[in-house]
Write an enzyme that holds these catalytic residues in place. Sequence first.
Site, PDB file in Angstrom:
ATOM      1  N   PRO A  85      -2.593 -19.484  -1.554  1.00 36.80           N
ATOM      2  CA  PRO A  85      -2.063 -18.452  -2.451  1.00 36.80           C
ATOM      3  C   PRO A  85      -0.658 -18.843  -2.891  1.00 36.80           C
ATOM      4  O   PRO A  85       0.237 -19.037  -2.065  1.00 36.80           O
ATOM      5  CB  PRO A  85      -2.051 -17.197  -1.571  1.00 36.80           C
ATOM      6  CG  PRO A  85      -3.073 -17.460  -0.512  1.00 36.80           C
ATOM      7  CD  PRO A  85      -2.997 -18.928  -0.251  1.00 36.80           C
ATOM      8  N   ASP A 128       4.507 -24.827 -11.076  1.00 34.82           N
ATOM      9  CA  ASP A 128       4.693 -23.708 -12.010  1.00 34.82           C
ATOM     10  C   ASP A 128       4.024 -22.445 -11.490  1.00 34.82           C
ATOM     11  O   ASP A 128       4.536 -21.338 -11.671  1.00 34.82           O
ATOM     12  CB  ASP A 128       4.105 -24.069 -13.379  1.00 34.82           C
ATOM     13  CG  ASP A 128       5.045 -24.934 -14.206  1.00 34.82           C
ATOM     14  OD1 ASP A 128       6.188 -24.513 -14.425  1.00 34.82           O
ATOM     15  OD2 ASP A 128       4.638 -26.029 -14.615  1.00 34.82           O
ATOM     16  N   GLU A 398       9.019  -6.582   0.090  1.00 34.40           N
ATOM     17  CA  GLU A 398       7.974  -6.592   1.127  1.00 34.40           C
ATOM     18  C   GLU A 398       7.100  -7.839   1.071  1.00 34.40           C
ATOM     19  O   GLU A 398       6.747  -8.410   2.108  1.00 34.40           O
ATOM     20  CB  GLU A 398       7.077  -5.352   0.995  1.00 34.40           C
ATOM     21  CG  GLU A 398       7.756  -4.031   1.315  1.00 34.40           C
ATOM     22  CD  GLU A 398       8.353  -3.376   0.082  1.00 34.40           C
ATOM     23  OE1 GLU A 398       8.733  -2.198   0.171  1.00 34.40           O
ATOM     24  OE2 GLU A 398       8.446  -4.054  -0.972  1.00 34.40           O
ATOM     25  N   ASP A 456       7.113  13.498   0.623  1.00 34.42           N
ATOM     26  CA  ASP A 456       7.137  12.381  -0.336  1.00 34.42           C
ATOM     27  C   ASP A 456       5.853  12.281  -1.142  1.00 34.42           C
ATOM     28  O   ASP A 456       5.809  11.643  -2.194  1.00 34.42           O
ATOM     29  CB  ASP A 456       7.401  11.050   0.376  1.00 34.42           C
ATOM     30  CG  ASP A 456       8.886  10.769   0.520  1.00 34.42           C
ATOM     31  OD1 ASP A 456       9.684  11.481  -0.115  1.00 34.42           O
ATOM     32  OD2 ASP A 456       9.250   9.845   1.265  1.00 34.42           O
ATOM     33  N   ARG A 507       6.187   9.324  11.391  1.00 35.13           N
ATOM     34  CA  ARG A 507       7.485   9.877  11.001  1.00 35.13           C
ATOM     35  C   ARG A 507       7.769  11.143  11.790  1.00 35.13           C
ATOM     36  O   ARG A 507       8.904  11.383  12.226  1.00 35.13           O
ATOM     37  CB  ARG A 507       7.497  10.197   9.508  1.00 35.13           C
ATOM     38  CG  ARG A 507       8.772  10.905   9.039  1.00 35.13           C
ATOM     39  CD  ARG A 507       8.667  11.251   7.562  1.00 35.13           C
ATOM     40  NE  ARG A 507       9.912  11.827   7.053  1.00 35.13           N
ATOM     41  CZ  ARG A 507      10.177  13.118   6.991  1.00 35.13           C
ATOM     42  NH1 ARG A 507       9.267  13.994   7.431  1.00 35.13           N
ATOM     43  NH2 ARG A 507      11.320  13.557   6.501  1.00 35.13           N
TER      44      ARG A 507
END
Length: 665
Positions: A85, A128, A398, A456, A507
């Site tokens: 990749p 590239d 990330e 959120d 959380r």
Amino acid sequence: MSLAPAAYLLFQRILRHDPADPGWLGRDRFVLSCGHSSLTLYIQLYLSGYGLTLDDLRSYRKWGSRTPGHPEHGLTPGVETTTGPLGQGLGNAVGMAMAARRERGLLDPDAIHGTSPFDQHIYAFCSDGDIEEGISHEESSLAAHQQLDNLVVLYDDNKISIEDDTEIAKSEDVCARYEAYGWHVQRVDWHHPGGYREDVDALYQALITARDHRGQPSLIALRTIIAWPAPHAQNTGAAHGAALGDAEVAATKEILGFDPAVSFPAEEAAVAHARKVADRGKRLRAEWDGSFATWASAHPERARLLDRLRARRLPDGWTDALPSFEADPKGIATRKASGAILNALAPVLPELWGGSADLAGSNDTTMKGEPSFIPPEHQTRLFPGDDYGRTLHFGIREHGMGAILNGIVLHGLTRPYGGTFLVFSDYMRPSVRLAALMGAPVTYIWTHDSIGLGEDGPTHQPVEHLWALRAIHGLDVVRPGDANETVVAWRTILENTDRPAGLCLSRQNLPVLDRSPASADGLASAEGTSRGGYVLAEGAGGAPEVIIIATGSEVQIALAARTALQDGGIPTRVVSMPCVEWFAGQDTSYQEEVLPPGIRARVSVEAGIALGWRAFVGDAGECVSLEHYGASAAYTTLYEEFGITSDHVAAAARASRARLSAARD
């Protein structure tokens, strides 16, 4: 073919390596980020004497060969990382450069530059395609900010991709882009007024200049012609993505002076000449061995640390530093428990280091009092640090963070971790998959692991992520149910050295369960976490008739449902399943002890899609799950509105029992 002179030059004259020992501690690293050009690497490994043979080259891309279509770490001697990749190898190289600096800080921080046995360079070739992938921006920006002057990248600027001329999709000035990041940039153009000429001397001087440059990573933009000197395929997209064909190969051999009828021509004298690089390797190795012996004699304690780090052996008594958490119904978020664990381990595990993608306060990834890994000029009031610091700041990168973490691990001596929200694991998934493919022990701290993050809203609330990550073979997905499960989870992850793991942490506060012998609920020790799944609470008043399987924040819901079922006369077992992968690794007898085949009334409860839980609950079971996106509201409201409650779990258990009863009737 156009990269062959550059690769040969690097292996013969620049790279510090010893073909007799591909794992030599003092070696430089070479990363072929453009992994589709794998023969560029395989041929140098063959010519340098790494053990590859002509038969290996003949077996290129064939079943069982050591020369797969893209280089694979652990399969072929001399291959430092699995690339394919595009952009991943570039990030690995950045991570290796960061690791080399951190390791020097651990082992030989006071040595003058260039005098330490731990001074080394990381070289990478990229294309590239690497440059176009967005991940290259994240990695390259951070490399410049970190002033990684031990990193040299050669960019094969041939202006060709599979869709032919890159002008169709790319027009930016790549060199200007890297200069803007803060890289040291050189241009070497093999196009000359009199035609194309592979000016190896000019490239050599550029590589030496890059190697010796201080204060910045280096980029060398090498202007080449793809497939040179093939008469018809050169400078075409077809040469990038397909074999040349028999006629073109024959014509190219004629240009090069080979017999077109001979496959894999290898002149013994030429191969023997190339393998003299082994003598250079022995000389460099002897020089390094002397330097290393002097260092080890002067620093016996650090030498013992190095021995331990190389063996990936944890220090004796390290688990004594782990905290334990007192029972507390108000509880603590597992992300907070994880932060406390990291702080407790900091003094005893110097190899453990990491940080967050700009979410340190939310992920609880910062070890208190530890300096940041940052050039002093970039330290801040909140995060003081130095070149050899410990706290990593990836910025909002990330994808790059994932590839960099892989490079840090592959460099060999340290154990990194990186944090973000679980929903953003999607940004780093290709890197996570490659870590699993390589068996690289990276630790991901993925917090805000469910709709429990609340206000959120659905953009930040993971729903499909747990099972999407569990689908990655070789990745341990760990979702502890309370603070003490989090302790055992961290311990188990650090004891495993052959695979990555993702900690999925809450959380919101979760009760710290009372596991004491005097507890009325009779809850089991959190030690069962290390086996992936365990009986947390046994059925009372008879053999269990129902099993509830839960993870993370839903364990408390399962326990409350058990109470309701027990009050109704239904003996109910609760199984905490923090890690499906660890449970699957147990022997069958243990799995059946926890989940007896004879108890078919079952319920799973997890605040995400059910998917794989159906294999655990069977045809008679029920899944309490979330099969749609979340919403913006307080987490308590969300759990109630979406039916992830003890009442719904108890009702599902009764429904499972009723289905079995009806089937028997």
